[in-house]
Structure formats: C-alpha cells, structure tokens
Scaffold this motif. Sequence first.
Motif, short mmCIF file in Angstrom:
data_model
loop_
_atom_site.label_atom_id
_atom_site.label_comp_id
_atom_site.label_asym_id
_atom_site.label_seq_id
_atom_site.Cartn_x
_atom_site.Cartn_y
_atom_site.Cartn_z
N MET A 194 9.42 93.24 9.96
CA MET A 194 8.18 93.48 10.71
C MET A 194 7.25 94.40 9.94
N ASP A 195 7.80 95.36 9.20
CA ASP A 195 6.97 96.24 8.37
C ASP A 195 6.27 95.45 7.26
N LEU A 196 6.96 94.45 6.73
CA LEU A 196 6.36 93.61 5.69
C LEU A 196 5.22 92.76 6.24
N CYS A 197 5.29 92.49 7.55
CA CYS A 197 4.25 91.68 8.21
C CYS A 197 3.16 92.62 8.73
N GLU A 198 2.31 93.07 7.85
CA GLU A 198 1.28 94.04 8.22
C GLU A 198 0.24 93.41 9.15
N ALA A 199 -0.32 94.26 10.00
CA ALA A 199 -1.42 93.86 10.89
C ALA A 199 -1.09 92.61 11.71
N ASN A 200 0.13 92.59 12.25
CA ASN A 200 0.56 91.46 13.10
C ASN A 200 0.53 90.12 12.38
N SER A 201 0.70 90.13 11.06
CA SER A 201 0.66 88.86 10.33
C SER A 201 1.85 87.96 10.66
N TRP A 202 2.87 88.49 11.33
CA TRP A 202 3.99 87.65 11.76
C TRP A 202 3.51 86.55 12.71
N ILE A 203 2.41 86.78 13.39
CA ILE A 203 1.88 85.77 14.30
C ILE A 203 1.54 84.49 13.55
N ASN A 204 1.16 84.63 12.28
CA ASN A 204 0.78 83.46 11.49
C ASN A 204 1.96 82.54 11.20
N TYR A 205 3.19 83.01 11.42
CA TYR A 205 4.34 82.13 11.31
C TYR A 205 4.43 81.20 12.52
N LEU A 206 3.80 81.58 13.61
CA LEU A 206 3.90 80.83 14.86
C LEU A 206 2.63 80.06 15.20
N VAL A 207 1.48 80.64 14.85
CA VAL A 207 0.19 80.08 15.29
C VAL A 207 -0.65 79.69 14.08
N PRO A 208 -1.10 78.44 14.01
CA PRO A 208 -1.98 78.03 12.90
C PRO A 208 -3.29 78.81 12.93
N GLU A 209 -3.84 79.06 11.75
CA GLU A 209 -5.12 79.77 11.68
C GLU A 209 -6.23 78.94 12.31
N ASN A 210 -6.14 77.63 12.17
CA ASN A 210 -7.14 76.74 12.76
C ASN A 210 -6.42 75.65 13.55
N PRO A 211 -6.06 75.94 14.80
CA PRO A 211 -5.28 74.98 15.60
C PRO A 211 -5.89 73.59 15.72
N PRO A 212 -7.21 73.45 15.96
CA PRO A 212 -7.76 72.09 16.07
C PRO A 212 -7.58 71.27 14.80
N VAL A 213 -7.78 71.90 13.64
CA VAL A 213 -7.59 71.17 12.38
C VAL A 213 -6.14 70.76 12.22
N TYR A 214 -5.23 71.68 12.54
CA TYR A 214 -3.80 71.37 12.44
C TYR A 214 -3.43 70.23 13.40
N ALA A 215 -3.95 70.31 14.63
CA ALA A 215 -3.65 69.26 15.61
C ALA A 215 -4.22 67.92 15.17
N GLN A 216 -5.41 67.94 14.57
CA GLN A 216 -6.02 66.71 14.07
C GLN A 216 -5.16 66.09 12.98
N LEU A 217 -4.66 66.93 12.08
CA LEU A 217 -3.79 66.44 11.02
C LEU A 217 -2.51 65.83 11.59
N MET A 218 -1.96 66.49 12.61
CA MET A 218 -0.75 65.97 13.24
C MET A 218 -1.03 64.64 13.95
N ALA A 219 -2.21 64.54 14.58
CA ALA A 219 -2.56 63.31 15.27
C ALA A 219 -2.72 62.16 14.28
N VAL A 220 -3.39 62.44 13.16
CA VAL A 220 -3.57 61.42 12.13
C VAL A 220 -2.22 61.03 11.54
N SER A 221 -1.36 62.03 11.34
CA SER A 221 -0.04 61.77 10.77
C SER A 221 0.80 60.87 11.66
N SER A 222 0.70 61.09 12.98
CA SER A 222 1.53 60.32 13.91
C SER A 222 0.94 58.95 14.24
#
Length: 306
Positions: free
Chosen positions: A168-196
């Motif tokens: 958690m110390d290595l994950c400064e400024a709550n950067s651990w959240i980026n392991y769970l949440v995409p920086e741009n969810p709509p773009v990620y969802a669009q890519l997943m939709a196109v992929s499927s």
Amino acid sequence: MICDTTTLPLAMHHLSDKIMSQLDISKLIDKLRQGKVDSSALTPNEKYDTWEEIKIKSFTKTVSSMWAMTLLSLYVRVQVTILGRHLYLDFARDTTDAQLQAESDTFSENGHKSFLAMADYLVTDKITAFIMQMQRAATEVLKEKPLKDRMNMDQVLQTVIQILDTFMDLCEANSWINYLVPENPPVYAQLMAVSSSGFDDSSLLNDFRKLDQLMSETRIVLASDDFRNIMERSLRKIAEVVVGDLAVQTTLGSGLPLATLLPKVGHLSSPLLEEPNNNKYIQIIRSMPEVELFYTFLYANMPPET
C-alpha cells in the motif's frame, strides 16, 4: 444479489487462474529436486537463488490472493450498492409512467452489464502489474528474513501484514485503485464490446455515459477514508484468520525454519480464491459489523468522509 450469482464468482474464477499460473513454483521445486539427485545440476549460488525465488513467490502468492480477494469482494459490493441505489431512484422517478419505465429498463440493461463487468478489469488488464508490485513489497520485507530463521505464528502474521503495508505504501496517492478501475471506463467498455461482438455499436453511447457516471461514483467511494477504513480492517481480519488456519495445520511451537514453512504458506492461497459461496473468508468480510454499516450508509447515499 447480482454480485453473489454472477459478477464476483466469475471474477474470482479468473483471478484464481491468473494467480496460480503466474506464481507457480512447481518448476522451481523440480529444479531443487534435480539438484538433490545430481549435485552438479545446481551451483551453490543457483540453489540459493532458487530458494529465494520460492520464498518470494510463496508469500507473494498468498498475500496477492488475500488482497485481491478482499478488494474484489468489497469493490463488487460497492458496485452493486451504487447500481441498486440508481435503479431505485430511476424506478421512483418513472413509476408514474409505465412506458417510460419499460424503455428505461431496456436502455439500461447493457449499461448495467458493462458496469458490473468492470470487476474483471484487475484480472484482464492489471493482474501482471499488480503481482509485480506485490512481489516488490514481498521482496522488500523478506530480504531481512533468511531461510534458516525460525518463525512462529506471530512472526508469520507480522510478515504478512508488513507485505500488505509495504504494498500500500508503494501505491502512492491511492494508485491501488487503478488496479480495479479503468482510467477511462467508457473507452474500456467500448473495447470490450467490440471484442465480444466484433463491431462498434454506436447505440451503446448513452449506456457509456451512464457507465462513466457510475464508475466516477465508484472511484470516489474507493478513495474515501471510510472505504480505506473497512479495507484495512478487512485485510487485517483475513490475515489473522489465514495465519490462524496455518497454525492449526502446523505445530509451530517456538517456530519452524522459514524454508520449512514455505510450502504451507504457498498453499494458503487456494482457499482464499475459492468461489464466493464456498469461500469462508468472503463470508467473514461480509459479516463484519463495520462492513455492513458502511454499505448501509452507502445505499442511503450518505457521502463517505474524504
């Protein structure tokens, strides 16, 4: 609940596959066995390095499983709570117009699925980066713990907690959240939709706008002090229970050499990654009073403290 029947079980299944494959130590163990059969197969330095890698990977495997299981369990419930609150408010607004309500339900179905599917982001996009960061933390903590040193249950627990804290110390400024949440969810969802589906469906744009709103709310919740509190309490509780399980399986007494403990430490990851209905650790997290209270307040739309 949606998270019980589909979202979390699927995420846990994928998580188990990834962690077990990326932190597999069977080849390293075979290497040591070969060294026993043929003394010329490994130099002393190679033998030492192999043992060190087993040490790091064994702890990384279990602590990664602990963190990921705990965070996915908490995160998916945040998603379901936020979605449930939005659905209730939408229903309350549209209840006087049945046709509008029906249209709203049809429109939002894909958006709901895309939102809940974000729980797989850790496994599909971030698992390697996550494991590498956890391995960095484990390496930092374990470099001061020689294989011949004896460890008792309290020392094993403190080692696990130190790895979690270092991660958690290595994950400064709550950067651990980026392991769970995409920086741009709509773009990620669009890519997943196109992929499927194999094509870009522009009719989903309205869903993506709603998705962006829901994921923004999710990120705010995850970054809150209240969520950080239940996350830390949950991780501490699970660490205590897991090490307690190790103590039941092993007569530690005054302690065992760390090298002797490593196989048992590595095996602790398997029950952590079981599917939710059979996962006692997920059940423990869900039953914690402070966790229940957090989600009660969240559903009531009380803003978390930041």
